[in-house]
Write a protein that holds these residues in place. Structure first.
Motif, short mmCIF file in Angstrom:
data_model
loop_
_atom_site.label_atom_id
_atom_site.label_comp_id
_atom_site.label_asym_id
_atom_site.label_seq_id
_atom_site.Cartn_x
_atom_site.Cartn_y
_atom_site.Cartn_z
N ALA A 276 0.85 -1.20 0.00
CA ALA A 276 0.00 0.00 0.00
C ALA A 276 0.88 1.25 0.00
N MET A 277 0.33 2.38 -0.45
CA MET A 277 1.04 3.65 -0.37
C MET A 277 0.01 4.76 -0.10
N PRO A 278 -0.44 4.90 1.17
CA PRO A 278 -1.45 5.92 1.47
C PRO A 278 -0.89 7.33 1.28
N ASP A 279 -1.76 8.28 0.90
CA ASP A 279 -1.23 9.62 0.61
C ASP A 279 -1.01 10.46 1.86
N HIS A 280 -1.46 9.99 3.02
CA HIS A 280 -1.08 10.64 4.27
C HIS A 280 -0.76 9.55 5.30
N MET B 207 13.49 1.11 -3.51
CA MET B 207 14.29 0.96 -2.29
C MET B 207 15.76 1.34 -2.51
N TYR B 208 16.19 1.40 -3.78
CA TYR B 208 17.60 1.76 -4.06
C TYR B 208 17.94 3.15 -3.55
N ASN B 209 16.93 4.02 -3.43
CA ASN B 209 17.20 5.41 -3.01
C ASN B 209 17.11 5.60 -1.51
N PRO C 240 4.75 9.96 0.80
CA PRO C 240 4.36 8.57 0.55
C PRO C 240 5.45 7.77 -0.17
N LYS C 241 6.06 8.36 -1.20
CA LYS C 241 7.05 7.60 -1.99
C LYS C 241 8.30 7.32 -1.17
#
Ligand SMILES: NC(=O)c1ccc[n+]([C@@H]2O[C@H](COP(=O)([O-])OP(=O)(O)OC[C@H]3O[C@@H](n4cnc5c(N)ncnc54)[C@H](OP(=O)(O)O)[C@@H]3O)[C@@H](O)[C@H]2O)c1
Length: 321
Positions: free
Chosen positions: A133-137, A183-185, A202-203
């Motif tokens: 998941a990637m919630p915006d907050h 994940m590389y960053n 989020p990112k």
């Protein structure tokens, strides 16, 4: 000479990112010398896939079902799990697919699910920790853990731990953790393992938990050596899924011509779940059927043993009943 050229092309695709992570990368690699053979049949094997209602997870279930495996499709909700089973059977008529329910961000649900699963299933050959998941907050799980940490790090940790014995009894068995090239960053965040003291992006936080997931993969691989259970992480490249449509619409628009289908994104998951080559090592990070580095020169700094230990200790203490 041919192998050397193939390796060079493969590495160039990887380093350009745009070509390697998109569908061009997979299409070219399939034609390079040394591309691993398609996986063998999996009749009699049981595969559990989390996040099976859509995208890469659903495509992975269909891929495993095509190989003859018995598929257990996990959703947070039994009705949606049954919908996924319907999709799997539509793609692969006659397949042995069953829906199972668990919100993987909840520690209590994970534990009770593992009990039910062990009571119902005599074996488990492949566990795919794919839910994401990637919630915006910033959001928290019912236990108060940062939601992406709970979903990407704690859930694979707890399922590997609670289903470890069943996997070992079914050995050779495999755990596959679906991470991300993002994940590389990101480096391990030292003390701030749930990013509570980091401004929410989020990112950024997503990528951080995906780094943590890869480290947890390596740590489980080390601990399970000698049990017949291998533990790998992989990244699928860029894939057109509900998750990307909802969380990154601009990215989707920009990558539209080259973005992978869910089936292409699931290719390495299915391959890792079935191919004999995946049993020859453990704790690797894969993309397009090949192990990849976990760090690049210009990316995140190397993890320190102290930070790795802190992550393991936190997961162990949080997951203790
Ligand atoms: N698409 C890409 O380009 C890309 C790139 C790198 C890595 N990945 C990774 O690939 C995996 C699959 O993502 P996707 O792109 O296929 O997105 P997706 O279509 O949104 O699939 C995510 C799945 O995870 C499930 N899920 C999320 N939270 C859950 C929870 N607490 N309990 C149970 N299930 C839960 C979702 O169920 P609900 O519908 O109920 O939320 C859904 O089935 C993720 O781990 C993602 O990080 C994707």
């Amino acid at each position: 000479m041919v192998d050397h050229l193939s390796n060079t092309i493969d590495t160039l695709l990887d380093r350009t990112i745009v070509l390697g992570y998109g569908n061009v990368g997979l299409a070219v690699r399939r034609h390079l010398a040394g591309w691993p053979a398609d996986p063998p049949r999996m009749d009699g094997k049981v595969v559990l896939v989390t996040g099976a209602t859509s995208g890469i997870g659903l495509a992975a279930c269909q891929g495993f079902a095509r190989l003859g495996a018995s598929v257990r499709a996990l959703s947070r909700d039994q009705r949606r799990a049954e919908d996924a089973v319907g999709e799997i059977r539509r793609a692969v008529p006659g397949s042995d697919a069953r829906g199972v329910a668990c919100d993987v961000s909840s520690l209590e649900e994970l534990r009770s699910f593992a009990q039910r699963f062990k009571a119902a299933e005599p074996r488990l050959d492949v566990l795919v920790n794919n839910a994401g998941a990637m919630p915006d907050h910033r959001e928290h799980s019912v236990d108060g853990n940062e939601l992406m940490f709970a979903t990407h790090v704690l859930a694979p940790f707890v399922l590997t731990s609670t289903l470890g014995e069943l996997l070992a009894r079914s050995a050779p068995a495999r755990v596959i953790n679906v991470s991300s090239g993002g994940m590389y960053n990101q480096s391990l965040p030292g003390e701030d393992l749930q990013s509570e003291h980091t401004g929410y992006g989020p990112k950024k936080l997503y990528a951080r938990t995906k780094r943590e997931q890869v480290v947890i993969t390596e740590q489980w691989a080390e601990r399970l050596k000698g049990t017949g259970v291998v533990v790998h992480a992989m990244h699928p490249g860029w894939v057109d899924t509900k998750g990307v449509q909802e969380a990154m619409p601009v990215f989707l628009m920009l990558t539209r011509p080259i973005i992978r289908t869910p089936e292409q994104g699931a290719d390495t998951i299915v391959w890792l779940g079935a191919a004999p080559e995946a049993l020859e090592s453990t704790g690797k990070f894969w993309h397009d059927r090949r192990p990849r580095p976990t760090h690049y020169l210009l990316g995140a700094s190397e993890d320190t043993p102290e930070d790795r230990q802190k992550l393991w200790d936190l997961c162990s203490s949080l997951s203790r009943p």
